[in-house]
Scaffold this active site. Structure first.
Site, PDB file in Angstrom:
ATOM      1  N   HIS A 249     -15.817  69.565 -43.327  1.00 30.41           N
ATOM      2  CA  HIS A 249     -15.587  71.013 -43.328  1.00 30.41           C
ATOM      3  C   HIS A 249     -15.115  71.502 -41.978  1.00 30.41           C
ATOM      4  O   HIS A 249     -14.294  72.407 -41.877  1.00 30.41           O
ATOM      5  CB  HIS A 249     -16.878  71.735 -43.737  1.00 30.41           C
ATOM      6  CG  HIS A 249     -16.919  72.039 -45.195  1.00 30.41           C
ATOM      7  ND1 HIS A 249     -18.073  72.220 -45.908  1.00 30.41           N
ATOM      8  CD2 HIS A 249     -15.921  72.197 -46.086  1.00 30.41           C
ATOM      9  CE1 HIS A 249     -17.782  72.478 -47.167  1.00 30.41           C
ATOM     10  NE2 HIS A 249     -16.481  72.452 -47.300  1.00 30.41           N
TER      11      HIS A 249
ATOM     12  N   GLU B 179       2.284  59.234 -58.191  1.00 26.70           N
ATOM     13  CA  GLU B 179       1.230  58.950 -57.208  1.00 26.70           C
ATOM     14  C   GLU B 179       0.856  57.482 -57.214  1.00 26.70           C
ATOM     15  O   GLU B 179       0.032  57.051 -56.399  1.00 26.70           O
ATOM     16  CB  GLU B 179      -0.041  59.736 -57.560  1.00 26.70           C
ATOM     17  CG  GLU B 179       0.099  61.211 -57.431  1.00 26.70           C
ATOM     18  CD  GLU B 179      -1.188  61.905 -57.829  1.00 26.70           C
ATOM     19  OE1 GLU B 179      -1.879  62.397 -56.937  1.00 26.70           O
ATOM     20  OE2 GLU B 179      -1.501  61.944 -59.036  1.00 26.70           O
TER      21      GLU B 179
ATOM     22  N   ASN C  21       0.062  61.399 -50.914  1.00 21.85           N
ATOM     23  CA  ASN C  21      -1.263  60.980 -50.419  1.00 21.85           C
ATOM     24  C   ASN C  21      -1.739  59.764 -51.197  1.00 21.85           C
ATOM     25  O   ASN C  21      -2.107  58.734 -50.624  1.00 21.85           O
ATOM     26  CB  ASN C  21      -2.288  62.107 -50.569  1.00 21.85           C
ATOM     27  CG  ASN C  21      -1.840  63.389 -49.910  1.00 21.85           C
ATOM     28  OD1 ASN C  21      -1.034  63.348 -48.998  1.00 21.85           O
ATOM     29  ND2 ASN C  21      -2.330  64.514 -50.376  1.00 21.85           N
ATOM     30  N   ASP C  22      -1.751  59.892 -52.512  1.00 19.89           N
ATOM     31  CA  ASP C  22      -2.203  58.751 -53.311  1.00 19.89           C
ATOM     32  C   ASP C  22      -1.152  57.649 -53.355  1.00 19.89           C
ATOM     33  O   ASP C  22      -1.490  56.470 -53.350  1.00 19.89           O
ATOM     34  CB  ASP C  22      -2.559  59.206 -54.733  1.00 19.89           C
ATOM     35  CG  ASP C  22      -3.960  59.778 -54.771  1.00 19.89           C
ATOM     36  OD1 ASP C  22      -4.856  59.130 -54.210  1.00 19.89           O
ATOM     37  OD2 ASP C  22      -4.147  60.869 -55.322  1.00 19.89           O
TER      38      ASP C  22
ATOM     39  N   CYS D  84       4.808  66.973 -53.241  1.00 15.37           N
ATOM     40  CA  CYS D  84       3.698  67.919 -53.007  1.00 15.37           C
ATOM     41  C   CYS D  84       2.570  67.270 -52.219  1.00 15.37           C
ATOM     42  O   CYS D  84       1.572  67.911 -51.939  1.00 15.37           O
ATOM     43  CB  CYS D  84       3.177  68.481 -54.318  1.00 15.37           C
ATOM     44  SG  CYS D  84       2.396  67.231 -55.345  1.00 15.37           S
TER      45      CYS D  84
HETATM   46  C1  PEP Z   1      -1.291  63.420 -53.547  1.00 16.52           C
HETATM   47  O1  PEP Z   1      -1.945  62.442 -53.929  1.00 16.52           O
HETATM   48  O2  PEP Z   1      -0.361  63.360 -52.719  1.00 16.52           O
HETATM   49  C2  PEP Z   1      -1.599  64.760 -54.082  1.00 16.52           C
HETATM   50  C3  PEP Z   1      -0.833  65.793 -53.836  1.00 16.52           C
HETATM   51  O3  PEP Z   1      -2.763  64.872 -54.790  1.00 16.52           O
HETATM   52  P1  PEP Z   1      -4.222  64.969 -54.117  1.00 16.52           P
HETATM   53  O4  PEP Z   1      -4.050  64.972 -52.626  1.00 16.52           O
HETATM   54  O5  PEP Z   1      -4.847  66.213 -54.634  1.00 16.52           O
HETATM   55  O6  PEP Z   1      -4.876  63.722 -54.628  1.00 16.52           O
HETATM   56 MG    MG Z   2      -3.281  62.672 -55.611  1.00 16.31          MG
END
Ligand code: PEP
Ligand code: MG
Length: 870
Positions: free
Chosen positions: A487, A724, A747-748, A795
């Site tokens: 946080h 992802e 990210n994933d 995204c």
């Molecule tokens: C990602 O994996 O890039 C994504 C946008 O989803 P999250 O970060 O919510 O897993």
């Molecule tokens: Mg993700």
């Protein structure tokens, strides 16, 4: 489960499990000293029984005075430390009964110690018991058994002597010698954790360093020897060093010893020397040591950390210490303590309510309000309250009852494998402090007077500590431990305060007032850099501020590249307030609404009307701009306790994303019905997380069509697929036949492509979405989308990196969905490049060897400013 099964190697020592329980990697130990292997490598066992046995034949060279830790040395000199529970030194021996004496020779399996499992479960933050091969042993672990239950005597680890001598033992004695005395400031003397901090502080220095106390002497590189000194709080030890870095080593140790000694109010004084005296050193050495106190922490050193809030800061070190609040053991009667407890909680509650309802502008204030709301929930937690009330009824003081209840809950959280949940321990401890301060009658913790441009240094920071600071005086944050998703990190990012976490104990040895450049773009803290570097950093900051103002002014225009190609720049949002703020920053829509925010931290899922109302408020806040609603992405790093999910060994590879929705049809139907209820529906599109094949999309579409018929919704709604997983990128040409658009979750995609856990603190610096392997998958997906005339967005976090934006556009991406605050910078960056330039850069990036090379290329092509966040 991981059991390495290579063939036995001659000369290996076989260690048997010293206690029964669940064997797990050392990284799971909720204590940075163990998890970061400062004591040495090993495993941790979560005990199911209260006895500790010898893991092999050897001599018990050290039993801690608090009886919680035992070190055994084999005939070959290998030292194994077994530390029962975490922070159990605080129990001062309570709950531990020795079955063998220090100095005894024992055989494998002999009983060494009994401990009261129930008492430890209530009083210690964690029962996890590290079994460590100490770093100075000269042995390495050849194989280990983790991820399964073990009984006493089961095979646990095989060790092999290192070929070279134990690290750091042989040091050139040539050069200066230095001597200094210092007071031991550690509350419980030099036990395991301080010993590790001390040994780490001199690890890289070329000096032979010893600590003496009474007749005992310890090599400062040996954690076991340091523990064996039996140095207690307030003892005066002598530090002697010889070799080229002698003066540095002496002052580094004095700083670590003394840093713990200074009370919070005395922090304005230099930490290390406030309670240490230089004696018996020739004048020249004394002068060198005094100067080196700066230099020890300094000499142009760079401390590496993990970036938790990007940016650059110039300022001076200021140590912030969490006050340890003393609580009485027994109370003044149950009725009296109960009333005091209720009064204290009421006062904390009203303060938190005010903060939660706060209407102050700015993302920092909003994040603080959300966190205050989370703390309010914890304050009312029925389990915590019940536990505290039982203890009060048994005669304990309200303070002790509350502390024990909180710490027991924190201990449970601390053992969870999900780092995000573990980081919530901070919230609990924060609340502990708030209630204890209220109980003491002080109302609020005393305000801390910060100097201007403070780079705030702490072991770990609590959210309330950060929120209580005068933000106008905080230039940056630097913590020894902590995680990038805590946080505190979220608040720091929202307040745009650059922050580095996991810098290690060396940061705690810095003296207050030391000049620092905190570079939370490279991930380093520069200690007392040369004046020219400080000037350059200040000039960079000034230029960035001016540029930011100009970019914000231009952000409301639609985004176009220098040759006029339209690129949409959207925002990722999680609430209506964030949506409104993103629009003010120039967002042209929302490319990712993470609907998990509605499902987390509650006991049952939101119903259709609650969901619809939440989505509608966000749609309204976007003022008609597109809203991409992602269906629930539960599981993995976003566990939702009330969903009927079986326990998983590896949640990141388990039931998550669309898999969870398809496994819970009512959940999916309710969410899709809620989305179909948003007006105007044309504003919305649906995004499906964690897709690996077209059948999953078809299954969701079938439910959607059914619901549209049921609700008489005529107009179609676009359904997009998140890319992802490597599978979805590779199969993108199939997915675009059933999906209306693609949105790449970098990210994933990065975690699964590089096989690196996105929450792993030690891999954080290597988890870079600009890795060419990830970029190649982006290219495959973008090509597939282009061939079918489909829009492709990004995204994931990479879309928020201005340095990456031209590469993504060059790979064929049409839409970036980013953190709201960077939108002005993204738009400005893209306005300076043509699509042809983007393509050339993207091709070079695809051919690069690694992510670092891609970053060099991008900086070269775009100039330093393109990647420079503020
Ligand atoms: C990602 O994996 O890039 C994504 C946008 O989803 P999250 O970060 O919510 O897993
Ligand atoms: Mg993700």
């Amino acid at each position: 489960m991981s059991v390495d099964t290579t063939a036995p190697v001659a000369g290996a020592i076989a260690l048997a499990a010293p206690l029964a329980g669940w064997s797990t990697p050392l990284d799971e130990a909720p204590d940075a000293v163990f998890a970061a292997r400062m004591m040495g490598d090993g495993i941790a066992i979560d005990p199911t029984d209260g006895t500790l046995h010898a893991p092999c034949d050897g001599e018990l060279v050290l039993i801690a005075a608090a009886r919680h830790a035992v070190t055994l040395r084999t005939a070959g000199g290998c030292q194994i430390l077994m530390h029962v529970g975490i922070d159990t030194v605080n129990l001062r021996g309570e709950g531990f009964t020795l079955a063998a004496a220090q100095g005894a020779r024992v055989r494998s399996g002999d009983l060494l110690l009994r401990f009261d499992l129930d008492l430890l479960a209530r009083r210690a933050p964690s029962l996890l018991t590290p079994v460590i091969v100490t770093a100075d042993s000269g042995f390495r672990i050849l194989r280990r058994v983790t991820g399964r239950g073990v009984e006493v005597g089961d095979p646990l680890m095989d060790l092999l002597p290192e070929r070279s001598a134990a690290p750091g033992v042989a040091v050139a004695a040539a050069g200066a010698a230095a001597v200094q005395r210092a007071i031991v400031g550690f509350e419980h003397g030099i036990h395991a954790r301080p010993a590790a901090l001390l040994a780490t502080s001199v690890k890289s220095l070329a000096a032979d360093v010893r600590l003496s106390l009474r007749e005992r002497q310890a090599n400062a590189r040996s954690t076991v020897a340091l523990m064996a000194l039996d140095a207690q709080h307030g003892d005066e030890v002598e530090i002697q060093a010889s070799g080229p870095d002698a003066a540095l080593a002496v002052s580094a140790l004095a700083a670590v010893l003394g840093a713990e000694a200074a009370p919070p109010a005395a922090r304005a004084a230099p930490a290390g020397r406030a309670r240490s005296v230089t004696v018996a050193a020739p004048a020249a050495i004394a002068a060198a040591a005094a100067g080196a106190s700066d230099a020890a922490a300094a000499a142009g050193a760079e401390l590496s950390g993990v970036i938790s809030s990007r940016g650059l800061a110039v300022g001076r070190a200021f140590h912030l210490r969490r006050p340890e609040i003393a609580v009485a053991e027994s109370g003044a009667g149950a009725a009296h303590e109960s009333q005091a407890f209720d009064r204290a909680r009421a006062s904390v509650r009203s303060r938190l309510e005010r903060r939660a309802a706060g209407t102050a502008e700015g993302a920092g204030a909003r994040a603080a309000a959300e966190i205050a709301a989370a703390h309010l929930e914890l304050l009312e937690d029925p389990e915590l309250l019940a536990a505290a009330r039982v203890s009060i009824a048994q005669g304990k003081s309200a303070g002790l009852a509350w502390r024990e209840a909180v710490r027991a809950a924190a201990a449970q959280l601390a053992t969870l494998s999900d780092p995000r949940l573990r980081e919530r321990v901070d919230d609990l401890l924060d609340l502990e402090t708030q209630v204890l301060v209220a109980l003491s009658g002080a109302g609020t913790a005393p305000a801390i007077e910060l100097p201007g441009d403070a780079i705030v240094i702490a072991g770990e920071l609590l959210p309330s500590q950060l929120v209580a600071l005068d933000a106008s005086r905080v230039a940056g944050l630097a913590t020894a431990a902590g995680g990038a998703t805590s946080h505190v990190s979220i608040i720091a990012a929202a307040m745009e305060i650059p922050a580095l976490v996991a810098l290690g104990p060396a940061v705690l040895a810095l003296r207050d007032g030391t000049e620092l450049v905190l570079d939370a773009e490279r991930g380093v803290l520069e200690v007392a850099p040369p004046p020219a570097r400080i000037e350059a950093a200040r000039a960079t900051l000034k230029a960035r501020r001016e540029r930011a103002a100009a970019e914000r002014a231009a952000a409301q225009r639609e985004c176009r590249t220098a040759d006029g190609t339209r690129i949409e720049v959207f925002a990722n949002v999680g609430s209506a307030a964030e949506a409104a703020a993103a629009v003010r920053n120039g967002a042209e829509g929302c490319g990712l609404l993470r609907t998990e925010f509605l499902f987390l931290e509650r006991e049952s899922p939101p119903d259709e009307s609650e969901q619809r109302a939440a989505y509608q408020t966000i749609a309204d806040a976007l003022g008609g701009r597109p809203l991409t609603i992602r269906t629930l992405d539960a599981g993995g790093d976003k566990p939702i306790a009330y969903l009927p999910q079986p326990p998983e060994e590896n949640p990141a590879l388990g039931l998550r994303g669309v898999r969870t929705s398809l496994a819970n049809p009512p959940l999916l139907r309710t969410q899709l019905r809620a989305i179909l209820g948003v007006r105007p529906l044309e504003q919305c599109r649906i995004l499906l997380p964690m897709i690996t094949e077209a059948a999953e999309v078809a299954a969701v579409r079938a439910v959607l069509d059914e619901l549209r018929a049921e609700l008489a919704v005529k107009q179609p709604i676009e359904v997009g697929v998140m890319i992802e997983t490597p599978a979805s990128a590779v199969l993108a040409e199939r997915l675009v036949t059933i999906a209306d658009f693609l949105s790449i979750g970098t990210n994933d995609l990065t975690q699964y492509t590089l096989a690196m856990d996105r929450g792993h603190p030690q891999l954080a610096s290597r988890l870079d979405a600009l890795h060419p392997a990830v970029l190649r998958l982006v290219e495959i997906a973008a090509r597939a989308a282009a061939a079918r005339g489909r829009m492709v967005a990004v995204c994931g976090g990479l879309a928020s990196e201005p340095l990456a934006a031209p590469i993504l556009v060059g790979l064929g991406v049409h839409e970036l969905s980013a953190v709201g605050a960077v939108i002005p910078q993204l738009k400005a960056c893209l306005s300076r490049v043509t699509v042809a330039e983007c393509r050339a850069l993207a091709q070079a990036a695809l051919a690069a060897a690694d992510a670092a090379a891609v970053r060099v290329l991008a900086r070269g092509a775009l100039g330093a400013g393109a990647g420079a966040p503020r």
